[in-house]
Each structure stands twice: as C-alpha cells, then as structure tokens.
Design a protein around this motif. Structure first.
Motif, PDB file in Angstrom:
ATOM      1  N   GLY A 144       0.902  -1.238   0.067  1.00  0.00           N
ATOM      2  CA  GLY A 144      -0.131  -0.005   0.010  1.00  0.00           C
ATOM      3  C   GLY A 144       0.787   1.185   0.049  1.00  0.00           C
ATOM      4  N   VAL A 145       2.273   1.187  -0.209  1.00  0.00           N
ATOM      5  CA  VAL A 145       2.976   2.314  -0.331  1.00  0.00           C
ATOM      6  C   VAL A 145       2.726   2.936  -1.539  1.00  0.00           C
ATOM      7  CG1 VAL A 145       5.278   3.038  -0.272  1.00  0.00           C
ATOM      8  CG2 VAL A 145       4.499   1.541   1.372  1.00  0.00           C
ATOM      9  N   GLU A 146       2.606   4.345  -1.404  1.00  0.00           N
ATOM     10  CA  GLU A 146       2.673   5.304  -2.644  1.00  0.00           C
ATOM     11  C   GLU A 146       3.914   5.719  -3.218  1.00  0.00           C
ATOM     12  OE1 GLU A 146      -1.012   7.876  -2.098  1.00  0.00           O
ATOM     13  OE2 GLU A 146      -0.761   7.064  -0.308  1.00  0.00           O
ATOM     14  N   ILE A 147       4.593   5.211  -4.274  1.00  0.00           N
ATOM     15  CA  ILE A 147       5.823   5.546  -4.667  1.00  0.00           C
ATOM     16  C   ILE A 147       5.662   6.702  -5.831  1.00  0.00           C
ATOM     17  CG2 ILE A 147       7.956   4.829  -5.752  1.00  0.00           C
ATOM     18  CD1 ILE A 147       7.792   2.314  -4.143  1.00  0.00           C
ATOM     19  N   PHE A 148       6.391   7.777  -5.764  1.00  0.00           N
ATOM     20  CA  PHE A 148       6.264   8.699  -6.897  1.00  0.00           C
ATOM     21  C   PHE A 148       7.786   8.927  -7.235  1.00  0.00           C
ATOM     22  CE2 PHE A 148       2.396   9.743  -4.272  1.00  0.00           C
ATOM     23  CZ  PHE A 148       1.662   9.747  -5.133  1.00  0.00           C
ATOM     24  N   GLU A 149       8.211   8.510  -8.617  1.00  0.00           N
ATOM     25  CA  GLU A 149       9.453   8.797  -9.031  1.00  0.00           C
ATOM     26  C   GLU A 149       9.550  10.030  -9.769  1.00  0.00           C
ATOM     27  OE1 GLU A 149      11.445   5.118 -10.804  1.00  0.00           O
ATOM     28  OE2 GLU A 149       9.417   4.269 -10.579  1.00  0.00           O
ATOM     29  N   ASN A 150      10.860  10.604 -10.125  1.00  0.00           N
ATOM     30  CA  ASN A 150      11.065  11.750 -10.782  1.00  0.00           C
ATOM     31  C   ASN A 150      10.187  12.961 -10.015  1.00  0.00           C
ATOM     32  OD1 ASN A 150      12.642  10.850 -13.091  1.00  0.00           O
ATOM     33  ND2 ASN A 150      10.816   9.849 -13.567  1.00  0.00           N
ATOM     34  N   SER A 151      10.495  12.897  -8.723  1.00  0.00           N
ATOM     35  CA  SER A 151       9.873  13.961  -7.666  1.00  0.00           C
ATOM     36  C   SER A 151      10.728  14.460  -6.748  1.00  0.00           C
ATOM     37  CB  SER A 151       8.340  13.430  -7.042  1.00  0.00           C
ATOM     38  OG  SER A 151       7.598  12.944  -8.006  1.00  0.00           O
ATOM     39  N   PRO A 152      11.711  15.309  -7.252  1.00  0.00           N
ATOM     40  CA  PRO A 152      12.696  15.778  -6.280  1.00  0.00           C
ATOM     41  C   PRO A 152      12.144  16.679  -5.233  1.00  0.00           C
ATOM     42  CG  PRO A 152      13.064  16.768  -8.448  1.00  0.00           C
ATOM     43  CD  PRO A 152      12.082  15.716  -8.554  1.00  0.00           C
ATOM     44  N   VAL A 153      12.511  16.637  -3.929  1.00  0.00           N
ATOM     45  CA  VAL A 153      12.213  17.459  -3.027  1.00  0.00           C
ATOM     46  C   VAL A 153      13.105  18.627  -2.925  1.00  0.00           C
ATOM     47  CG1 VAL A 153      11.631  17.736  -0.424  1.00  0.00           C
ATOM     48  CG2 VAL A 153      11.210  15.479  -1.451  1.00  0.00           C
ATOM     49  N   LEU A 154      12.380  19.826  -3.201  1.00  0.00           N
ATOM     50  CA  LEU A 154      12.984  21.042  -3.058  1.00  0.00           C
ATOM     51  C   LEU A 154      13.277  21.683  -1.887  1.00  0.00           C
ATOM     52  CD1 LEU A 154      11.241  22.275  -6.560  1.00  0.00           C
ATOM     53  CD2 LEU A 154      13.262  20.958  -6.296  1.00  0.00           C
ATOM     54  N   ALA A 155      12.531  21.548  -1.211  1.00  0.00           N
ATOM     55  CA  ALA A 155      12.454  22.305   0.231  1.00  0.00           C
ATOM     56  C   ALA A 155      11.757  21.317   1.334  1.00  0.00           C
ATOM     57  CB  ALA A 155      11.818  23.562   0.237  1.00  0.00           C
ATOM     58  N   LEU A 156      12.192  21.483   2.467  1.00  0.00           N
ATOM     59  CA  LEU A 156      11.687  20.943   3.815  1.00  0.00           C
ATOM     60  C   LEU A 156      11.221  21.929   4.550  1.00  0.00           C
ATOM     61  CD1 LEU A 156      12.626  17.664   5.743  1.00  0.00           C
ATOM     62  CD2 LEU A 156      12.164  19.879   6.744  1.00  0.00           C
ATOM     63  N   GLU A 157       9.988  21.803   5.124  1.00  0.00           N
ATOM     64  CA  GLU A 157       9.583  23.100   6.056  1.00  0.00           C
ATOM     65  C   GLU A 157       8.713  22.443   7.311  1.00  0.00           C
ATOM     66  OE1 GLU A 157       7.044  25.941   4.249  1.00  0.00           O
ATOM     67  OE2 GLU A 157       8.918  26.342   2.739  1.00  0.00           O
TER      68      GLU A 157
END
Length: 469
Positions: free
Chosen positions: A212-225
C-alpha cells in the motif's frame, strides 16, 4: 615467498592494451542495463496529506517503507524519489550483503567497544530478517548465501589475518577458493551473502507497493519546512504534508542543512568482464560462488554474476572538489585502466579478457566509516546516512532505527551510540579537498609501508576519524 608484484597506481601493461580490452564496455552499471528494469512510476502531480513521507528511493527508503507498513498497515506511507528507484548507489554497488554494522572488528572497537556484544546480536537479527523478507515477498534478488574470502596480498596482511582470531587458510587450503600469484593467505566469512543490487531495489519497491505504499518517481524534494502538525515537503508538481518524514538521501545533500558536513561524497568505480567459461574459472581456481576482497587499506572487491562475469571494483576512492555530485564523474578512464591492470595482475590467466561494462558512482562516507542515525523536531524528522559502502544489509537496520525514533520507541537500536551521536564532521571547502587528499596519500603510504600508519592516520584515529578506499 617473494611477491612478484604489488598493487599500486602505476600501469604495468601498455595503455593501448588495456584500452582495447575496455573499448566495448558500456558506460553504465551492469545491474541496471537490463530489460527487467521496471517502467518509471508517475511523478507526484497533486498536493497530498500522509502519515509518513520518505525521501529517497534507494535501499534505506525502501526498507523504511516496507517496515512502516508492516508495523502499522493502516498508516499512509508516501515515498518520493528524485529520479528512478535504485538509480544511484543501490543499483550499482557490488551486491555484498555483509552482516557487519561496524565496518569490521577494528573499526567497531574504535567507536563502539562497550556495545559490541549487543551489536553482534542485532547484526545477526538484521541479517536473518533481511533474508526472510525476500522470501516473504517473493523478491528474486538472486540472493546467495555464498560467503566472502578475504585475502592477504602482502606479508604484513598475513600477520594481520592471523591476529584476527579467524581460521587462516594458506597453501593448498587457500587454493581451494582461488588461485592467484598475489594471494598469500585468507580467511573465510560465511555470513556474507550476495545479491543482484538492482533487482533487490526493484523487488523491495514492488513489495512496498503491494503493502500500500505510494511511490512517486522523478519527484525531487526542493524544500522541507516544519509545520504545526508535522512537515511540509515541496516538489516541482506538488506538496506533501506529513506527520513525520524519514530522510533517506544518504550521500546527497541533506534537507537538514546541519547534517551536510557529516557525510562526504566519494566516487567508487567498477568493471564487469564478459562471461567466462567453466574452463577459465577452473584455471583461476574460482569455481565457488563466494566473493573475494583483499585486505589492503586501498582494497579491491570482486564477485561473480549469475552468468559468470567477474565484477572487479574498488581501490581508488575519489573525492571531487566542492563535494560535487554529477553524472560526469561516473566515468573515470584512468581508474578503469588501473582496475583492468589489477585484475590481470590478480588472475594472469585472464589477461586479454574483455570488459562488458564500466561504471562508477557516489557513495556516502562518514568519518566513523559506518552509518549514523538520529531525529529532530521532536521525532517528526528522522535520518540515516553515512553507510560508507556497507549499505546493502545495514540500510535495513537504519530503517528500523528511523521508525523507532519516529514512533518514540526506546529500543536497543536507539540506545546505540550510532543512533545517539554524530560522527566527526568533514570540514567545508576550501579545507575538505586538501585534507581528503592528504588522507588518501597517508592511506597509500600505509599500504606501502607494511601497514604501518604514519602520524596523520594515527592522529586521525585518536579523534575517531577513519578513511579507507
């Protein structure tokens, strides 16, 4: 007996001869150069809310995803990967599943002496659970519990092996494992397994999705807040709001800026030969499925694929000024020539054997040579990094620690020093590059000087700093 040659950086064969053997080698990792590679999953395309978000689709992130769902099946888990699942170190390593979490007994004594009994038990538990997971989810990672032969190629290394307390093989006993004019003695570790690295990553991802894990590829994280209720991660096409985040980016710059000096990107390089015949393998005495590594500080590792190619890597450990990580560094012809030369030194009967693949890539190194784990923001943000080439098996353990921390559990894992304190940081530039080059030179001199460390390595050891190829 006298050693006819010794590993060093000089080429013993004409460059043109070595270049000819490499001429048709594909500049890509053998493991991912496969029709079995799954199609890319879609990128994140909308804002979502979740219980746990994992950043990174290598082993650390995938193991975290699986265990998170195993612990709490109703927990919503999202994994964000900047490129493709297993595209980096998880898809191009040697595939050695070592039981150790300490990078060997000497390094364990240096950093975790009072915890070694607990660590030894946790290592075995992690190794068993690693193998059991592959069976439970039907993951075909070409898992082989084949063992590892560590060989001495110089006299001082023989003495080191004898002092290790392990059974030391010499002469005819050693020749049962492999025949090489360089091998003087060896020890055999029957706890090490081998896998196909990319198939392991792909299989873990499929198992995670099945849970049930949702995996998204080509999705770089630009910022963490940080937010009042957890964390917010921004990607080019969507925002993820989560109660907690597990950072599994390893050698890539951490989303927590304060962690960025605790790892350094080191480039490692590998060759893969064309498939060898049974007669060729018999000639070099390597008819078993075990892996091999020599015991120099600048060491090589080698193993066979399922179709009897020889993977031969290591020795050079290259740091590029400025902590730069770029695909341009994945190819280094000088190192490929050197590795080809060293393979022919190791097994003269294979001289002239051609290579099908040549590749390199970044691994994350910490100064304690093993991973560190921790959390911040009241346990809402956990991290695990610094595996230093020991991540195939140890990343599963790191994932367990991160989940313990996120869930607020007080466990034997979270009480270990590697989970409570950070290693000595690597200085920023402009100091990092000259310092690392000094350390590399000191390691090379130690190998040439009968394994005797100079003042620099001795001083570094006093401060808990290590460096190996």
């Amino acid at each position: 007996m006298p050693d006819p040659i010794a590993y060093d950086h000089r080429l013993r064969r004409p460059r043109a001869v070595l270049a000819a053997a490499l001429a048709d080698a594909a500049p890509v990792a053998f493991w991912v150069d496969s029709p079995l590679r799954p199609a890319a999953r879609p990128a994140l395309a909308a804002d979502i809310d979740t219980d746990l978000v994992i950043v990174g689709g290598g082993y650390t992130g995938l193991w975290t995803a699986i265990q998170a769902k195993e612990r709490q099946p109703d927990r919503r888990v999202v994994l964000l990967e900047g490129k493709r699942i297993g595209w980096a170190a998880s898809g191009r390593n040697g595939g050695f599943v070592e039981e150790s979490l300490t990078h060997g007994p000497e390094n364990g004594e240096l950093h975790f002496a009072e915890e070694l009994d607990v660590i030894a038990r946790l290592e075995k538990e992690n190794s068993v659970e690693f193998a059991d997971t592959l069976v439970r989810y039907g993951i075909d990672a070409e898992y082989e519990h084949a063992g590892m032969l560590t060989v001495a190629t110089e006299p001082h290394q023989v003495a080191d092996l004898r002092e290790s307390g392990e059974q030391v093989w010499e002469g005819a006993e050693l020749e049962r494992y492999a025949l090489s004019p360089l091998f003087r003695a060896g020890t055999f570790d029957d706890t090490t397994a081998l896998v196909h690295p990319a198939k392991l990553a792909w299989g873990l991802a499929a198992a995670a999705v099945g849970l049930g894990v949702e995996i998204f590829e080509n999705s770089p994280v630009l910022a963490l807040e940080r937010s009042a209720s957890g964390v917010v991660l921004k990607t080019p096409s969507g925002v993820v709001r989560a109660a907690a985040v597990a950072l599994a980016t390893n050698g890539f710059p951490s989303l927590l800026r304060r962690l960025r000096l605790f790892t350094v990107p080191i480039y490692d390089y590998v060759l893969m030969t064309e498939p060898l015949s049974a007669a060729q393998l018999a000639e070099i005495g390597w008819t078993g499925r075990h892996g091999i590594a020599d015991s120099g500080r600048e060491f090589h590792y080698y193993r066979k694929s399922q179709d009897d190619r020889i993977l031969f890597g290591g020795y050079d450990a290259v740091y590029h000024r400025g902590r730069r990580i770029t695909p341009a560094h994945d190819q280094r012809e000088e190192t490929f020539l050197r590795l080809a030369d060293h393979l022919y030194d190791t097994f003269p009967a294979l001289e002239g054997t051609r290579f099908s693949h040549k590749w390199g890539g970044m691994i994350d190194m910490s100064t304690q040579l093993v991973a560190f784990h921790g959390s911040t923001a009241g346990g809402r943000i956990a991290y695990s990094a610094g595996y230093t080439g020991l991540g195939v098996g140890a990343t599963r353990f790191g994932a367990s620690v991160m989940l313990d921390l996120i869930e607020g559990r007080d466990t034997e894992r979270t009480r270990l020093k590697m989970s409570r304190r950070l290693p000595v940081p690597v200085p920023p530039e402009p100091f990092a590059y000259p310092l690392i080059q000094l350390m590399r030179g000191a390691v090379a001199r130690s190998d040439r000087n009968g394994g005797k460390d100079g003042l620099l390595l001795k001083a570094a050891g006093m401060f808990g700093v290590g460096f190996d190829s």
